[in-house]
Each structure stands twice: as structure tokens, then as C-alpha cells.
Design a protein around this motif. Structure first.
Motif, PDB file in Angstrom:
ATOM      1  N   ARG A 115       0.859  -1.178   0.036  1.00  0.00           N
ATOM      2  CA  ARG A 115       0.017  -0.123  -0.025  1.00  0.00           C
ATOM      3  C   ARG A 115       1.007   1.141  -0.112  1.00  0.00           C
ATOM      4  NH1 ARG A 115      -2.879  -2.787   3.786  1.00  0.00           N
ATOM      5  NH2 ARG A 115      -2.044  -1.690   5.460  1.00  0.00           N
ATOM      6  N   SER A 169      -5.554  -5.416  -5.161  1.00  0.00           N
ATOM      7  CA  SER A 169      -6.501  -5.086  -3.929  1.00  0.00           C
ATOM      8  C   SER A 169      -6.165  -6.144  -2.953  1.00  0.00           C
ATOM      9  CB  SER A 169      -8.073  -4.830  -4.574  1.00  0.00           C
ATOM     10  OG  SER A 169      -8.612  -4.390  -3.357  1.00  0.00           O
ATOM     11  N   GLN A 222      -4.910  -5.665   1.133  1.00  0.00           N
ATOM     12  CA  GLN A 222      -5.811  -5.891   2.139  1.00  0.00           C
ATOM     13  C   GLN A 222      -5.310  -6.837   3.060  1.00  0.00           C
ATOM     14  OE1 GLN A 222      -9.926  -5.679   0.841  1.00  0.00           O
ATOM     15  NE2 GLN A 222      -9.257  -4.405  -0.645  1.00  0.00           N
TER      16      GLN A 222
END
Length: 280
Positions: free
Chosen positions: A23, A48, A52
Motif C-alpha cells: 500500500r 487490492s 488488504q
């Protein structure tokens, strides 16, 4: 030996640290997930999930990210540490699996993916190969997962209730035929007398378990234990007071869910939408 000093303030858990670095690097570049996918060559949804902590991806993906970000082999090293941490994660599951085999009934809530006891082979394979499993190990893990489903279909069946967030039905497989197969399998399983499936629609708003997967096991001695799973770890909850608090949250989620009959209609509607999208 003095304790290790934490200098960066970043997570010391391998999987979580790996996700944090991914990230951080993308945000520093001010690049969207979609743009990253276009440039590096993998679907944005994979990046993504990696950011996460839902998956760590494969080494070839991580090498491509190292090249793109110019981080030499830093991400690959973090990936190796995260992959090694999987052995600890699997060890935590051993006690849970033993209790699951003993359970006389199970009730469950999932926020993001179809529960393992209701997955098709294609769905399980796709989910596992997006993580670290490949080749023979992938085949073995899928076989083990499908084998657990005999608790629902074998001679000595147990009662199973699964509450699915609508998000589960809005996250299809990339292969339309495999996704239709999974939806059809949910409908088939819902027809079994020992299986109840309910859907919490988005219209129900936010609720306490909207980002949490939890499994309650009622054991032969009458005890109830819970397994709470996040995107990178799992915890067995045996303390009665803690289980009761989770049960209260589960009951509130169930209050928001559609009835089993209306949930079946909802899944059928999702299946019809998938069929229409394929034919257009």
C-alpha cells in the motif's frame, strides 16, 4: 539480549507488514489499483486483495512489482517471510479442524467469499491459487477442502447455517461458467434439509460483522466455540463470555438477513444476471 527496538512503527507480523509495504509503495507513486494492474499486467482485484492482506500473491507477481517500484528484491524477501508465516497459520487451524470434526452443528457468517463448506472445486482452486498454493500443493489443499464438505452431504450430516454478505455474491469468478456453477451449487446446497443459507443485502446497511468471518461450532458436550478469521490470521475463541458477545453480533446480522426463501430468490436473481451478462 535486550528486546528488539521498534524503529519504524510498522507491523511486525510478516503478512501484515507485506500488505502495508504494498500500500505504501503504491500510494507514494500516487497510482490507482487499476493503473497498476494495466502497467504490471495483473488484474487490479489481485493487487487490492494483496494490499488488504487477503492473499500474498505468487512470486512472479511480486517480482514484477519489485521491478516496477525499483525495490530490487525487497518485496520478494517480505513475500518469502509472509509465505513462511503460513506454517504458523496452518498450525492454528489444526485444533479448529479437530473441533469441526466433533461438531454437531455449525453456524457461520462470511463477509467476502463463499465459505469453504459451500465452495465448488473451481471456486476453491481460484481462491487458493491466488495465494501461495501451486502445483501439487494446490491440488492437495483443494482436495482437503472438498473432503470437509462430506460433513454436509455424507451419512452423518450436521446442521449448517451460513449467512452471506451480499458482497459475496457481487464478487464473481473471472470465468463466467465457473461463477454460474458456484451460484447453482449454492442453490443446490440450500435445498438440503440440513443446510440453511441467508443473505444480508447491502440495503441492510453496516452491521457489526460486516467485515468479519466467524464460525460457531456446537460440540458434543454442549459447548460452543467460535473461530474468527481476518484476512491474514485466525483465532479460536473458547471463553464463554467472548463467544456470547460474538453470538449477539451474529444474531443481529441474522435479524438483517433475508429469509431462507427470499435469500434463494436473491441468489437465483444473481444467477440470472450472470447468465444475461454472458449472453450479451
Amino acid at each position: 539480549m535486550p528486546p528488539r527496538r521498534v524503529i519504524t512503527g510498522r507491523s511486525q507480523e510478516p503478512r501484515k507488514r507485506f500488505a502495508e509495504e504494498l500500500r505504501k509503495l503504491r500510494q507514494e507513486r500516487r497510482i490507482s489499483l487499476r493503473k497498476l494492474g494495466d502497467v504490471v499486467g495483473w488484474d487490479a482485484s489481485l493487487f487490492s486483495k494483496m494490499e488488504q492482506g487477503e492473499t500474498i500473491g505468487g512470486p512472479e507477481v511480486v517480482q514484477a512489482l519489485d521491478t516496477f517500484y525499483g525495490t530490487q528484491s525487497m518485496l520478494l524477501v517480505l513475500w518469502e517471510l509472509a509465505a513462511g508465516d503460513q506454517t504458523q497459520f496452518r498450525a492454528k487451524y489444526r485444533k479448529y479442524f479437530a473441533l469441526e470434526a466433533e461438531a454437531v452443528s455449525i453456524w457461520h457468517h462470511t463477509a467476502g467469499v463463499v465459505p469453504g463448506l459451500l465452495q465448488t472445486k473451481a471456486y476453491a482452486s481460484t481462491l487458493m491459487e491466488s495465494g501461495i498454493h501451486q502445483g501439487d500443493e494446490l491440488t492437495r489443499q483443494v482436495k482437503l477442502r472438498l473432503g470437509r464438505q462430506e460433513r454436509l452431504t455424507g451419512a452423518d450430516t450436521l446442521g449448517f447455517r451460513s449467512i452471506l454478505s451480499e458482497s459475496v455474491l457481487r464478487r464473481p469468478l473471472m470465468d463466467p461458467a465457473q461463477w454460474r456453477e458456484q451460484l447453482e451449487h449454492l442453490l443446490t446446497m440450500a435445498d438440503r434439509r440440513n443446510v440453511t443459507i441467508q443473505v444480508v443485502p447491502h440495503s441492510g446497511g453496516m452491521y457489526a460483522l460486516s467485515s468479519t468471518d466467524v464460525m460457531f461450532l456446537r460440540l458434543t458436550d454442549g459447548r460452543v466455540v467460535a473461530w474468527v478469521e481476518t484476512s491474514y490470521s485466525g483465532t479460536l475463541v473458547e471463553d464463554t463470555a467472548d463467544v456470547d458477545r460474538l453470538q449477539l453480533r451474529y444474531d443481529r446480522a441474522r435479524d438483517l438477513a433475508l429469509s431462507p426463501a427470499d435469500s434463494r430468490k436473491f441468489i437465483m436473481s444473481t444467477l440470472e444476471e450472470a447468465q444475461c451478462e454472458t449472453s450479451t
